[in-house]
Scaffold this active site. Structure first.
Site, PDB file in Angstrom:
ATOM      1  N   LEU A  64       0.987  -1.119  -0.129  1.00  0.00           N
ATOM      2  CA  LEU A  64       0.044   0.108   0.157  1.00  0.00           C
ATOM      3  C   LEU A  64       0.825   1.304   0.111  1.00  0.00           C
ATOM      4  CD1 LEU A  64      -2.296  -1.611   2.787  1.00  0.00           C
ATOM      5  CD2 LEU A  64      -3.049  -1.033   0.275  1.00  0.00           C
ATOM      6  N   PRO A  65       0.162   2.381  -0.416  1.00  0.00           N
ATOM      7  CA  PRO A  65       1.144   3.617  -0.473  1.00  0.00           C
ATOM      8  C   PRO A  65       1.891   4.263   0.709  1.00  0.00           C
ATOM      9  CG  PRO A  65      -1.053   3.949  -1.701  1.00  0.00           C
ATOM     10  CD  PRO A  65      -1.117   2.405  -0.832  1.00  0.00           C
ATOM     11  N   THR A  95       6.286   0.750   2.265  1.00  0.00           N
ATOM     12  CA  THR A  95       7.330   1.480   2.769  1.00  0.00           C
ATOM     13  C   THR A  95       6.339   2.696   3.522  1.00  0.00           C
ATOM     14  OG1 THR A  95       8.699   1.533   1.179  1.00  0.00           O
ATOM     15  CG2 THR A  95       9.175   3.207   2.679  1.00  0.00           C
ATOM     16  N   LYS A 170      14.877   0.576   5.220  1.00  0.00           N
ATOM     17  CA  LYS A 170      14.383   0.973   4.041  1.00  0.00           C
ATOM     18  C   LYS A 170      14.528   2.490   3.989  1.00  0.00           C
ATOM     19  CE  LYS A 170      12.011   1.724   0.315  1.00  0.00           C
ATOM     20  NZ  LYS A 170      12.556   1.235  -0.979  1.00  0.00           N
ATOM     21  N   LYS A 245       7.947  11.293   0.177  1.00  0.00           N
ATOM     22  CA  LYS A 245       7.225  10.703   1.299  1.00  0.00           C
ATOM     23  C   LYS A 245       8.312  10.023   2.305  1.00  0.00           C
ATOM     24  CE  LYS A 245       6.006   6.386   1.077  1.00  0.00           C
ATOM     25  NZ  LYS A 245       5.573   5.021   0.959  1.00  0.00           N
TER      26      LYS A 245
HETATM   27  P1  NAD Z   1       0.558   2.169  -5.937  1.00  0.00           P
HETATM   28  O1  NAD Z   1       0.130   3.719  -5.569  1.00  0.00           O
HETATM   29  O2  NAD Z   1       0.827   2.019  -7.343  1.00  0.00           O
HETATM   30  O3  NAD Z   1      -0.365   1.229  -5.396  1.00  0.00           O
HETATM   31  C1  NAD Z   1      -0.854   1.250  -4.090  1.00  0.00           C
HETATM   32  C2  NAD Z   1      -2.328   0.338  -4.297  1.00  0.00           C
HETATM   33  O4  NAD Z   1      -2.862   0.290  -3.131  1.00  0.00           O
HETATM   34  C3  NAD Z   1      -3.067   1.275  -5.372  1.00  0.00           C
HETATM   35  O5  NAD Z   1      -3.742   0.347  -6.310  1.00  0.00           O
HETATM   36  C4  NAD Z   1      -4.460   1.779  -4.204  1.00  0.00           C
HETATM   37  O6  NAD Z   1      -5.520   1.731  -5.181  1.00  0.00           O
HETATM   38  C5  NAD Z   1      -4.127   0.695  -3.276  1.00  0.00           C
HETATM   39  N1  NAD Z   1      -4.882   0.861  -1.890  1.00  0.00           N
HETATM   40  C6  NAD Z   1      -4.719   2.116  -1.192  1.00  0.00           C
HETATM   41  N2  NAD Z   1      -5.306   2.138  -0.169  1.00  0.00           N
HETATM   42  C7  NAD Z   1      -6.151   0.828  -0.067  1.00  0.00           C
HETATM   43  C8  NAD Z   1      -6.690   0.107   0.865  1.00  0.00           C
HETATM   44  N3  NAD Z   1      -7.151   0.529   2.048  1.00  0.00           N
HETATM   45  N4  NAD Z   1      -7.259  -1.081   0.762  1.00  0.00           N
HETATM   46  C9  NAD Z   1      -6.968  -1.719  -0.698  1.00  0.00           C
HETATM   47  N5  NAD Z   1      -6.201  -1.112  -1.482  1.00  0.00           N
HETATM   48  C10 NAD Z   1      -5.822   0.220  -1.342  1.00  0.00           C
HETATM   49  O7  NAD Z   1       2.083   2.205  -5.234  1.00  0.00           O
HETATM   50  P2  NAD Z   1       3.163   1.419  -5.603  1.00  0.00           P
HETATM   51  O8  NAD Z   1       4.179   2.144  -6.429  1.00  0.00           O
HETATM   52  O9  NAD Z   1       2.710   0.136  -5.806  1.00  0.00           O
HETATM   53  O10 NAD Z   1       4.010   1.473  -4.117  1.00  0.00           O
HETATM   54  C11 NAD Z   1       3.441   0.642  -2.896  1.00  0.00           C
HETATM   55  C12 NAD Z   1       4.535   0.831  -1.917  1.00  0.00           C
HETATM   56  O11 NAD Z   1       5.789   0.316  -2.188  1.00  0.00           O
HETATM   57  C13 NAD Z   1       4.872   2.245  -1.389  1.00  0.00           C
HETATM   58  O12 NAD Z   1       4.751   2.430   0.009  1.00  0.00           O
HETATM   59  C14 NAD Z   1       5.827   2.424  -2.072  1.00  0.00           C
HETATM   60  O13 NAD Z   1       6.770   3.589  -1.331  1.00  0.00           O
HETATM   61  C15 NAD Z   1       6.742   1.232  -2.165  1.00  0.00           C
HETATM   62  N6  NAD Z   1       7.756   1.157  -3.135  1.00  0.00           N
HETATM   63  C16 NAD Z   1       7.499   1.549  -4.371  1.00  0.00           C
HETATM   64  C17 NAD Z   1       8.368   1.441  -5.255  1.00  0.00           C
HETATM   65  C18 NAD Z   1       8.064   1.689  -6.913  1.00  0.00           C
HETATM   66  O14 NAD Z   1       9.037   1.651  -7.764  1.00  0.00           O
HETATM   67  N7  NAD Z   1       6.834   1.982  -7.084  1.00  0.00           N
HETATM   68  C19 NAD Z   1       9.631   0.832  -4.955  1.00  0.00           C
HETATM   69  C20 NAD Z   1       9.846   0.409  -3.733  1.00  0.00           C
HETATM   70  C21 NAD Z   1       8.965   0.444  -2.827  1.00  0.00           C
END
Ligand code: NAD
Length: 300
Positions: A64-65, A95, A170, A245
């Protein structure tokens, strides 16, 4: 294994796809219907809530975000802890703030379940390849139970310490990467001003003390590293908003610990400004675009 997967966004989807490919039975939930539909196309079952995804699962994964989303998905109405079976293990791979991981872990324990934090590094390409770096915080027995599933998604799985420690590792890593992105961008803007060829400067830095992973893989100047987001209109990758963030989480952890931090908050504010100028959903290396020089007419 029966796996409940909550949060099927940019990272969750390829991670889920690898679990399905390895023969795990995955039931997914996302609050956004398009994201859930995409997970279903990858072979996952659809759940109507996080509780429903967790019910009947041997293991629950969340991606999740940010902290508030994790709290809502676990502790809210229809959340994971409402549906999870007794003794089952939750693995949060988002994260977030380490203190939120600890709070959710405490709530899971009171519910008779278990919780570990396992944030990742490597971005979408390594999520697709199943070669993420995964830093894990939790009880050693829980970590070993999760390891075979984590190994489907990651190449390096490092047990850092108790619950919350994966997040600490992280945040420390992203503090370094976020600051490096700003520093590399500043350096290349100065070099350009002097007419130094960015390709030659890249060669120099890569063989010198300023070399950094950010420059090697996420070079802010387009056209120098074929796979870098800068060579593809700064398509993320890892967004400016997510990096801002993460730096904010590091700054707030430092404040709680009374550790003086100077460079991380400065880098965070530069990224926030880049975001407020339209670069929030671009890759974080686009901070270079934001750091363009003022007009030559401006007084020095
Ligand atoms: P994203 O926003 O693409 O995906 C998150 C998903 O969670 C979305 O589809 C959203 O609709 C869903 N969501 C939000 N609240 C919800 C809830 N209460 N119940 C169910 N679903 C819910 O984000 P992402 O890029 O996939 O990143 C996810 C995590 O991974 C973050 O914490 C980010 O910091 C970490 N991360 C991302 C990357 C990257 O390159 N994108 C790399 C390393 C770590």
């Amino acid at each position: 294994m029966k796996i409940g997967f909550v949060g099927t966004g940019a990272m969750g989807r390829p991670m889920l796809a690898n679990l399905v490919k390895r023969g795990h039975s995955v039931v997914a939930y996302d609050i956004v219907d398009d994201a859930l539909a995409a997970a279903a196309r990858l072979g996952a079952g659809r759940a109507a809530s996080a509780a429903a995804a967790a019910g009947g699962a041997d293991l629950v994964i969340t991606m999740l975000p940010s902290s508030s989303h994790v709290e809502a998905a676990y502790l809210g109405v229809g959340g994971v802890l409402e549906g999870i079976g007794p003794g089952r293990l939750c693995v949060d791979m988002s994260t977030i703030d380490p203190s939120v991981s600890r709070r959710v872990a405490g709530a899971a324990t009171r519910r008779g379940a278990r919780f570990i934090d396992a944030p990742v590094s490597g971005g979408v390409p390594r999520a697709e390849d199943g070669t993420l770096a995964i830093m894990v915080g939790g009880d050693p027995r829980d970590v070993e139970e999760a390891r075979p599933v984590l190994a489907v998604m990651g190449a390096n799985i490092i047990h850092v310490g108790p619950v919350g420690s994966g997040e600490v590792a992280k945040l420390c890593n992203n503090l370094v990467a976020g600051v490096a992105a700003v520093a590399v961008s500043e350096a290349f803007r100065i070099a350009e001003g002097f007419g130094v060829d960015p390709r030659i400067l890249t060669d120099v830095i890569s063989k010198s003390s300023g070399n950094t992973w950010v420059m090697e893989h996420m070079h802010p100047v387009g056209g120098l590293v074929a796979k870098a987001p800068s060579s593809h209109d700064y398509t993320p990758g890892f967004t400016t908003d997510l990096m801002a963030k993460d730096l904010g989480l590091a700054v707030s952890a430092a404040r709680d610990l009374r550790v003086p931090v100077v460079v991380a908050p400065a880098a965070q504010q530069v990224l926030r400004l880049a975001s407020s100028h339209g670069l929030g959903r671009k890759d974080f290396s686009s901070v270079y675009v934001f750091l363009k020089p003022s007009s030559g007419q401006a007084p020095v």
